[in-house]
Design a protein around this motif. Structure first.
Motif, PDB file in Angstrom:
ATOM      1  N   VAL A  23     -15.041   9.393  -3.375  1.00 56.46           N
ATOM      2  CA  VAL A  23     -14.845  10.266  -2.213  1.00 56.46           C
ATOM      3  C   VAL A  23     -15.623   9.661  -1.057  1.00 56.46           C
ATOM      4  O   VAL A  23     -16.834   9.429  -1.164  1.00 56.46           O
ATOM      5  CB  VAL A  23     -15.310  11.696  -2.492  1.00 56.46           C
ATOM      6  CG1 VAL A  23     -15.117  12.568  -1.248  1.00 56.46           C
ATOM      7  CG2 VAL A  23     -14.538  12.290  -3.674  1.00 56.46           C
ATOM      8  N   ALA A  24     -14.958   9.420   0.033  1.00 59.28           N
ATOM      9  CA  ALA A  24     -15.541   8.709   1.167  1.00 59.28           C
ATOM     10  C   ALA A  24     -16.709   9.467   1.788  1.00 59.28           C
ATOM     11  O   ALA A  24     -16.727  10.700   1.796  1.00 59.28           O
ATOM     12  CB  ALA A  24     -14.477   8.465   2.237  1.00 59.28           C
ATOM     13  N   PRO A  25     -17.673   8.729   2.333  1.00 60.87           N
ATOM     14  CA  PRO A  25     -18.721   9.376   3.130  1.00 60.87           C
ATOM     15  C   PRO A  25     -18.114   9.919   4.411  1.00 60.87           C
ATOM     16  O   PRO A  25     -17.431   9.190   5.132  1.00 60.87           O
ATOM     17  CB  PRO A  25     -19.710   8.236   3.401  1.00 60.87           C
ATOM     18  CG  PRO A  25     -18.912   6.978   3.249  1.00 60.87           C
ATOM     19  CD  PRO A  25     -17.847   7.277   2.248  1.00 60.87           C
ATOM     20  N   SER A 223      -3.592   9.889   0.177  1.00 57.06           N
ATOM     21  CA  SER A 223      -3.645  11.347   0.124  1.00 57.06           C
ATOM     22  C   SER A 223      -3.204  11.932  -1.210  1.00 57.06           C
ATOM     23  O   SER A 223      -2.997  13.142  -1.317  1.00 57.06           O
ATOM     24  CB  SER A 223      -2.780  11.947   1.239  1.00 57.06           C
ATOM     25  OG  SER A 223      -1.433  11.502   1.116  1.00 57.06           O
ATOM     26  N   SER A 224      -3.068  11.103  -2.243  1.00 53.96           N
ATOM     27  CA  SER A 224      -2.679  11.633  -3.554  1.00 53.96           C
ATOM     28  C   SER A 224      -3.153  10.699  -4.653  1.00 53.96           C
ATOM     29  O   SER A 224      -3.396   9.505  -4.427  1.00 53.96           O
ATOM     30  CB  SER A 224      -1.155  11.784  -3.649  1.00 53.96           C
ATOM     31  OG  SER A 224      -0.535  10.513  -3.730  1.00 53.96           O
ATOM     32  N   LEU A 225      -3.255  11.251  -5.859  1.00 55.18           N
ATOM     33  CA  LEU A 225      -3.608  10.429  -7.012  1.00 55.18           C
ATOM     34  C   LEU A 225      -2.504   9.442  -7.346  1.00 55.18           C
ATOM     35  O   LEU A 225      -2.774   8.346  -7.853  1.00 55.18           O
ATOM     36  CB  LEU A 225      -3.897  11.319  -8.226  1.00 55.18           C
ATOM     37  CG  LEU A 225      -5.223  12.082  -8.229  1.00 55.18           C
ATOM     38  CD1 LEU A 225      -5.390  12.842  -9.541  1.00 55.18           C
ATOM     39  CD2 LEU A 225      -6.409  11.149  -8.011  1.00 55.18           C
ATOM     40  N   ASP A 226      -1.255   9.799  -7.064  1.00 53.11           N
ATOM     41  CA  ASP A 226      -0.155   8.863  -7.302  1.00 53.11           C
ATOM     42  C   ASP A 226      -0.328   7.606  -6.456  1.00 53.11           C
ATOM     43  O   ASP A 226      -0.138   6.484  -6.937  1.00 53.11           O
ATOM     44  CB  ASP A 226       1.193   9.521  -7.001  1.00 53.11           C
ATOM     45  CG  ASP A 226       1.602  10.533  -8.066  1.00 53.11           C
ATOM     46  OD1 ASP A 226       1.059  10.467  -9.186  1.00 53.11           O
ATOM     47  OD2 ASP A 226       2.464  11.392  -7.768  1.00 53.11           O
ATOM     48  N   ARG A 243     -10.322  12.401   3.812  1.00 57.20           N
ATOM     49  CA  ARG A 243      -9.956  13.748   4.260  1.00 57.20           C
ATOM     50  C   ARG A 243      -9.158  14.540   3.233  1.00 57.20           C
ATOM     51  O   ARG A 243      -9.351  15.737   3.082  1.00 57.20           O
ATOM     52  CB  ARG A 243      -9.182  13.651   5.574  1.00 57.20           C
ATOM     53  CG  ARG A 243     -10.077  13.409   6.795  1.00 57.20           C
ATOM     54  CD  ARG A 243      -9.260  13.107   8.029  1.00 57.20           C
ATOM     55  NE  ARG A 243      -8.569  11.830   7.914  1.00 57.20           N
ATOM     56  CZ  ARG A 243      -7.413  11.529   8.491  1.00 57.20           C
ATOM     57  NH1 ARG A 243      -6.804  12.433   9.223  1.00 57.20           N
ATOM     58  NH2 ARG A 243      -6.880  10.330   8.355  1.00 57.20           N
ATOM     59  N   ALA A 244      -8.257  13.882   2.511  1.00 51.99           N
ATOM     60  CA  ALA A 244      -7.463  14.600   1.511  1.00 51.99           C
ATOM     61  C   ALA A 244      -8.353  15.163   0.405  1.00 51.99           C
ATOM     62  O   ALA A 244      -8.121  16.266  -0.095  1.00 51.99           O
ATOM     63  CB  ALA A 244      -6.398  13.680   0.917  1.00 51.99           C
ATOM     64  N   ALA A 245      -9.387  14.406   0.027  1.00 56.02           N
ATOM     65  CA  ALA A 245     -10.297  14.876  -1.021  1.00 56.02           C
ATOM     66  C   ALA A 245     -11.109  16.063  -0.534  1.00 56.02           C
ATOM     67  O   ALA A 245     -11.523  16.908  -1.338  1.00 56.02           O
ATOM     68  CB  ALA A 245     -11.226  13.751  -1.460  1.00 56.02           C
ATOM     69  N   TYR A 246     -11.338  16.135   0.766  1.00 55.46           N
ATOM     70  CA  TYR A 246     -12.097  17.269   1.306  1.00 55.46           C
ATOM     71  C   TYR A 246     -11.205  18.498   1.487  1.00 55.46           C
ATOM     72  O   TYR A 246     -11.584  19.606   1.096  1.00 55.46           O
ATOM     73  CB  TYR A 246     -12.734  16.897   2.640  1.00 55.46           C
ATOM     74  CG  TYR A 246     -13.641  17.993   3.160  1.00 55.46           C
ATOM     75  CD1 TYR A 246     -14.955  18.095   2.712  1.00 55.46           C
ATOM     76  CD2 TYR A 246     -13.180  18.944   4.067  1.00 55.46           C
ATOM     77  CE1 TYR A 246     -15.794  19.113   3.155  1.00 55.46           C
ATOM     78  CE2 TYR A 246     -14.002  19.970   4.512  1.00 55.46           C
ATOM     79  CZ  TYR A 246     -15.309  20.046   4.060  1.00 55.46           C
ATOM     80  OH  TYR A 246     -16.128  21.063   4.486  1.00 55.46           O
TER      81      TYR A 246
END
Length: 341
Positions: A23-25, A223-226, A243-246
């Motif tokens: 997950v990005a800083p 933006s996805s695990l795929d 951002r997607a992980a947040y």
């Protein structure tokens, strides 16, 4: 004494494996409360702090910025700075605090970062970055990594990026995360720079082919695990999602352990909310406020029935004086159990 000499006892392999998905800083987002939540969703993914500037630690004595919960491991400290000696001191503070990795920010394009001569502007000074990496590695036993762009402004990424990677590799950096978009230091806001100019994933993949000995992760627009699995299956060592992980943490992290790491089970966000209760209780007992934690939980049920009511109940209820975990549990009544979705 170099960090590589200590790889057998400091868990480099474990952190390398965790870096398959990270997950990005993100400034103002990936604080310790956010990271604790993310760890409940994935026991394997590598988590990063917000960027902490070396001057704040070394000159400002802001050691509270290093606070984290032991359950966050594996967790990496991202540093901002450009002075090798100061970064070395900050890195030592981070390593002494127990972080599993020290990461140097060479990708942030904000004006505030540029004024401090660090972040993305360092793409123009690969020699200085190499000096910083070498200085940090000299004083810590954990891995020193770099997060960079493919270039900045009018630079040709096809020329700049290989040169940059060559120099940091020569300084002992063996793991790098590449944001696959050029940074524009003038004329675009950081928000605009999220979409302009276009991403160049192919260049990152070519860098992996050219630098097979480096552990290379890709960042930007995923933006996805795929999508993450596509990059991994194409040969990259890791994927970093921001951002997607947040905003949709369940979509990105709940199934990460079985799908990306081949271990564990998919986490249920309803269970995660219940697991947050004792954490919230401790935070409140220390004088904290509920909304400091729940602001990171708004997207837990994104795309699920009841998600809007969950967000509204949490947003409105968490800001009141004396608000406690009962606000979370009441908000949860708006969300249907997974089996009913």
């Amino acid at each position: 004494m170099s960090a590589l000499q200590h790889s057998s006892k400091t868990g480099f392999d474990r952190v390398d494996r965790a870096a398959r998905l990270s997950v990005a800083p993100m400034m103002d987002w990936t604080d310790r409360h956010c990271r604790y939540l993310h760890r409940l969703l994935s026991g394997q993914a590598l988590l990063y702090t917000e960027m902490v500037t070396a001057p704040a630690l070394v000159r400002g004595g802001a050691l509270h910025l290093l606070d984290y919960n032991p359950q966050e491991h594996p967790v990496a400290l991202q540093l901002g700075g450009s002075d090798p000696l100061e970064l070395a001191k900050a890195a030592r503070l981070g390593a002494d605090a127990g972080y599993d990795e020290i990461n140097l920010n060479c990708g942030c394009p904000s004006d505030r970062v540029q004024s401090g001569t660090f972040g993305a502007v360092l793409m123009k000074e690969p020699g200085r970055v190499a000096e910083c990496v070498a200085a940090m590695r000299e004083v810590v036993d954990v891995e020193v990594t770099v997060k960079c762009r493919i270039g900045v402004d009018e630079q040709d990424p096809n020329i700049v990026l290989p040169t940059f990677l060559e120099q940091i590799r020569a300084a002992g950096c063996r793991r790098v995360t590449i944001h696959a978009r050029k940074a524009w230091l003038q004329g675009l806001s950081p928000k605009e720079n999220r979409d302009i100019p276009p991403l160049d994933y192919d260049l990152v993949h070519r860098m992996k082919a050219a630098f097979a000995d480096l552990h290379i992760s890709v960042n930007g627009g995923i933006s996805s695990l795929d999508q993450a699995r596509e990059h991994l299956e194409a040969g990259l060592d890791g994927v970093m999602i921001g951002r997607a992980a947040y905003h949709q943490p369940t979509d990105i992290l709940a199934a990460a352990d079985p799908l990306i790491f081949g271990t564990g089970q998919t986490a249920d966000p309803i269970d995660v909310v219940h697991k947050m209760v004792p954490y919230v209780d401790r935070h409140l007992a220390e004088g904290g406020r509920l909304h400091q934690i729940t602001r990171h939980m708004l997207g837990l049920f994104a795309g699920r029935p009841g998600a809007r009511a969950w967000r509204r109940a949490l947003s409105e209820g968490a800001v009141h004086d004396g608000a406690g975990p009962e606000v979370m549990l009441q908000a949860l009544e708006n969300v249907a159990p997974l089996a009913e979705v």
